[in-house]
Design a protein around this motif. Structure first.
Motif, short mmCIF file in Angstrom:
data_model
loop_
_atom_site.label_atom_id
_atom_site.label_comp_id
_atom_site.label_asym_id
_atom_site.label_seq_id
_atom_site.Cartn_x
_atom_site.Cartn_y
_atom_site.Cartn_z
N GLU A 207 0.85 -1.19 0.00
CA GLU A 207 0.00 0.00 0.00
C GLU A 207 0.88 1.24 0.00
OE1 GLU A 207 -2.50 2.85 -0.17
OE2 GLU A 207 -3.26 0.79 -0.33
N ALA B 145 -1.80 2.11 5.06
CA ALA B 145 -0.94 0.97 5.42
C ALA B 145 -0.94 0.73 6.93
CB ALA B 145 0.48 1.22 4.92
N VAL C 292 2.27 -6.19 5.87
CA VAL C 292 2.04 -4.99 5.09
C VAL C 292 3.37 -4.33 4.72
CG1 VAL C 292 0.94 -2.72 5.00
CG2 VAL C 292 -0.14 -4.57 6.27
N TYR C 293 3.47 -3.88 3.48
CA TYR C 293 4.63 -3.11 3.03
C TYR C 293 4.13 -1.76 2.54
CZ TYR C 293 7.09 -7.56 3.14
OH TYR C 293 7.64 -8.76 3.55
N GLN C 294 4.57 -0.68 3.17
CA GLN C 294 4.18 0.66 2.75
C GLN C 294 5.13 1.10 1.64
OE1 GLN C 294 5.26 4.43 4.02
NE2 GLN C 294 4.09 4.63 2.11
#
Length: 222
Positions: free
Chosen positions: A54, A60, A78-80
């Motif tokens: 995201e 995120a 999650v990977y921002q």
């Protein structure tokens, strides 16, 4: 961004063959996860590890909080990041990729920059999205995308040009009296004749049986 009926429908449609064990992905990527809706729906349907990318920092953070609060926190990450950056920085390959990308190109924008980022392809064109998917999808993998109906032909042609084959297409109407407004598409590398059908969300002011069948495991009241 609010959770939408078509977003929930898309997640349930993708999860259905997983629930039926017609698809058994071990590693899934969710591109543009927003608050994590699609990742959470697929976590319910599979034992796969799911990476969610995201670009928006606040979204995120919200997705990460939602993941931690879920029963599947140990399988969700999650990977921002922009997917363009992520796709060149990782060595990961995915069995399945799901994406609900920005819908609109060259359409009127609001004064809300975050809403524009979520709804408009100002940070991610469909061309760039396909390049990222090509880098990240395994040779036996498939990907699913939710698009506005008027973008289907354009996207299908783009996907074909870089080697993807349309496997399934579901055109979605709000009611029997409305035109198609969304399309749920499944692509892979294997040559096959695409399955094509339609799905109507409501008839006579009530959810259709097709809609209820897909969403019964996710909606508390139908």
């Amino acid at each position: 961004m609010k959770v939408t009926s078509d977003g929930c429908l898309f997640g349930a449609w993708v999860a259905a063959p997983i629930n039926q064990q017609l698809l058994t992905p071990n590693r899934i990527l969710d591109i543009g996860t927003g608050t994590g809706l699609l990742s959470l729906m697929l976590s319910q349907a599979t034992t796969a590890n799911i990476d969610a990318v995201e670009i928006d920092a606040a979204a995120a953070m919200q997705a990460a909080a939602n993941f931690v609060a879920s029963p599947w926190a140990n399988r969700l990450q999650v990977y921002q990041s922009a997917i363009q950056t992520y796709s060149t920085a990782t060595n990961n390959q995915y069995d399945f990729i799901i994406t609900n990308p920005p819908f609109f190109e060259h359409d009127l924008k609001s004064t809300d920059s975050k809403r524009n980022m979520a709804l408009h392809s100002i940070t991610l064109s469909l061309d760039n999205l396909l390049v990222a998917i090509k880098r990240l999808l395994s040779l036996k993998g498939q990907f699913a995308i939710l698009l506005p109906y008027h973008r289907v032909s354009y996207f299908t042609n783009l996907a074909s040009q870089i080697g993807f084959v349309l496997h399934e297409q579901v055109l979605v109407k709000q009611t029997t009296n409305h035109p198609y407004f969304r399309a749920m598409l499944l692509f892979g590398y294997t040559q096959k004749i695409a399955v094509e059908r339609e799905l109507i969300i409501k008839a006579d002011k009530a959810y259709t049986e097709d809609f209820k069948m897909l969403l019964k495991d996710y909606y508390l009241q139908l």
